[in-house]
Design an enzyme around this catalytic site. Structure first.
Site, mmCIF file in Angstrom:
data_model
loop_
_atom_site.group_PDB
_atom_site.id
_atom_site.type_symbol
_atom_site.label_atom_id
_atom_site.label_comp_id
_atom_site.label_asym_id
_atom_site.label_seq_id
_atom_site.Cartn_x
_atom_site.Cartn_y
_atom_site.Cartn_z
ATOM 1 N N ARG A 179 0.810 -1.232 0.000
ATOM 2 C CA ARG A 179 0.000 0.000 0.000
ATOM 3 C C ARG A 179 0.842 1.281 0.000
ATOM 4 O O ARG A 179 0.425 2.308 0.542
ATOM 5 C CB ARG A 179 -0.972 0.063 1.201
ATOM 6 C CG ARG A 179 -2.031 -1.009 1.307
ATOM 7 C CD ARG A 179 -3.026 -0.928 0.179
ATOM 8 N NE ARG A 179 -2.628 -1.867 -0.847
ATOM 9 C CZ ARG A 179 -2.857 -3.179 -0.803
ATOM 10 N NH1 ARG A 179 -3.503 -3.695 0.186
ATOM 11 N NH2 ARG A 179 -2.462 -3.969 -1.777
ATOM 12 N N CYS A 227 -10.974 -0.381 3.120
ATOM 13 C CA CYS A 227 -10.370 -0.809 4.386
ATOM 14 C C CYS A 227 -9.813 0.405 5.111
ATOM 15 O O CYS A 227 -9.084 1.213 4.526
ATOM 16 C CB CYS A 227 -9.274 -1.837 4.125
ATOM 17 S SG CYS A 227 -9.964 -3.465 3.767
ATOM 18 N N GLU A 303 -5.065 3.073 6.665
ATOM 19 C CA GLU A 303 -4.899 3.020 5.202
ATOM 20 C C GLU A 303 -5.645 4.200 4.583
ATOM 21 O O GLU A 303 -5.203 4.781 3.598
ATOM 22 C CB GLU A 303 -5.450 1.701 4.643
ATOM 23 C CG GLU A 303 -5.306 1.628 3.126
ATOM 24 C CD GLU A 303 -5.830 0.343 2.521
ATOM 25 O OE1 GLU A 303 -5.438 -0.741 2.981
ATOM 26 O OE2 GLU A 303 -6.622 0.427 1.563
#
Ligand code: EPU
Length: 313
Positions: A179, A227, A303
């Site tokens: 990520r 998420c 995130e």
């Protein structure tokens, strides 16, 4: 709009929207406004704007698809750039032997681009099925999931540096991590992808399978930013653990602060119900972090990207 900020763009080919409803443009649909939303019509206008912002110390943020973003209730200062004009959405294909090179501008929609590659019987973006993003946002976050990440298909990325120069990095010079990427520049302009011809029926079936998995495990219809937390690395088990499972095991499904709740469908989704504020979501994020740490000793890292007034951009 102050005189000093308007001098950043008054002679440029851009559309300017003062006091723009930024939060409403995100998938969360909550949060404050942007002092200035700027929609450049040309790459040169964008380059010049980036240079002037850097020289004058004006914060510059790039809004992608808004799918992974929470805008604080007080809104954001400086300039928010939206790359939604035709020049920033272009996608071109080039056949090179068996490999198809595709150049997509940062403002192109990932889901639409993916479906076009599938229509052409091309694999490469398939692991990204069901992920809402702009191409630029997906590169910046190295978007992906259990099936793979965008990095695997990237051939090169072109950015605009702080001094307004165009710079292209071959994939071999970039580090794509979980990520994240090491791209130092404030603006991603375009990316070239390597696509591989495959059986169109198989490619389509794979997309469907990934999409069905997401649909059955995630609250896709609710207002969220996907998420909320990254899957943390567990030094004891020497692997990443599912943040969703950790939150679930801490008994937090259904926990609510104001209009923000933890989804009962997947615990890593913080859903905004009608009337929720960005502050409700921020408080719930902090509460989840605290309780998961208490129970598991693991630190969750967000995130979801949070934009706040006065934050360095
Ligand atoms: N689980 C629970 N309770 C929950 C949620 C999950 O017990 O509330 C369990 C599941 O049953 C499963 C395991 O945890 O055994 C893993 O769950 P899942 O398959 O949903 O994967 P994840 O690790 O939670 C990651 C990505 C998702 C991506 C999926 C599928 C992160 C933070 N999340 O989730 O990405 O869609 O894999 O590829 O990396 C996103 O980035 O926004 C996102 C949603």
């Amino acid at each position: 709009m102050s005189l000093s900020s308007s001098s950043l763009f008054s002679d440029l080919d851009v559309e300017v929207i003062p006091d723009a409803p930024l939060g409403a443009m995100t998938w969360y649909g909550i949060g404050g406004r942007a002092d200035l939303l700027v929609r450049p019509r040309t790459v040169v206008a964008l380059e010049t704007l980036a240079r002037r912002c850097a020289r004058s110390g004006t914060p510059l943020r790039v809004l992608g698809n808004g799918a992974n973003l929470l805008v604080a209730d007080e809104g954001v200062d400086g300039i928010v750039v939206r790359l939604d004009q035709p020049v920033f959405r272009e996608v071109r294909y080039n056949q090179t032997g068996e490999i198809q090179l595709m150049r997509a501008m940062a403002g192109a929609d990932l889901a639409k681009t993916l479906m076009e590659t599938v229509r052409r019987g091309m694999d490469g973006l398939v692991p990204l099925a069901g992920i809402p993003a702009s191409i630029g946002g997906a590169i910046r976050m190295n978007a992906g999931g259990a099936y793979g990440a965008i990095a695997e298909a990237v051939d090169s990325v072109t950015c605009i540096s702080r001094n307004g120069r165009r710079v292209t990095y071959p994939a071999s010079e970039l580090v794509f991590d979980y990520r994240s990427t090491n791209i130092p520049d404030p603006i991603i302009l375009a990316a070239v992808f390597r696509l591989v011809p495959d059986d169109p029926v198989r490619v389509r079936a794979r997309v469907k399978e990934i999409f069905e998995y997401k649909k059955s495990t995630q609250p896709l219809a609710d207002h969220s930013a996907g998420c909320a937390f990254k899957n943390p690395f567990d030094p004891v088990q020497e692997e990443r653990r599912s943040a969703g499972r950790l939150i679930d095991e801490a008994g937090l499904k259904g926990l609510r602060i104001g209009g923000a709740t933890i989804s009962r469908h997947h615990a890593n989704f913080i859903v905004a119900e009608p009337g929720a504020s960005a502050s409700d979501v921020e408080q719930l994020l902090a509460e989840v972090r605290r309780r998961v740490f208490e129970r598991s000793g693991l630190e969750l890292e967000e995130e979801v990207v949070i934009w706040r007034r006065g934050d360095p951009s």
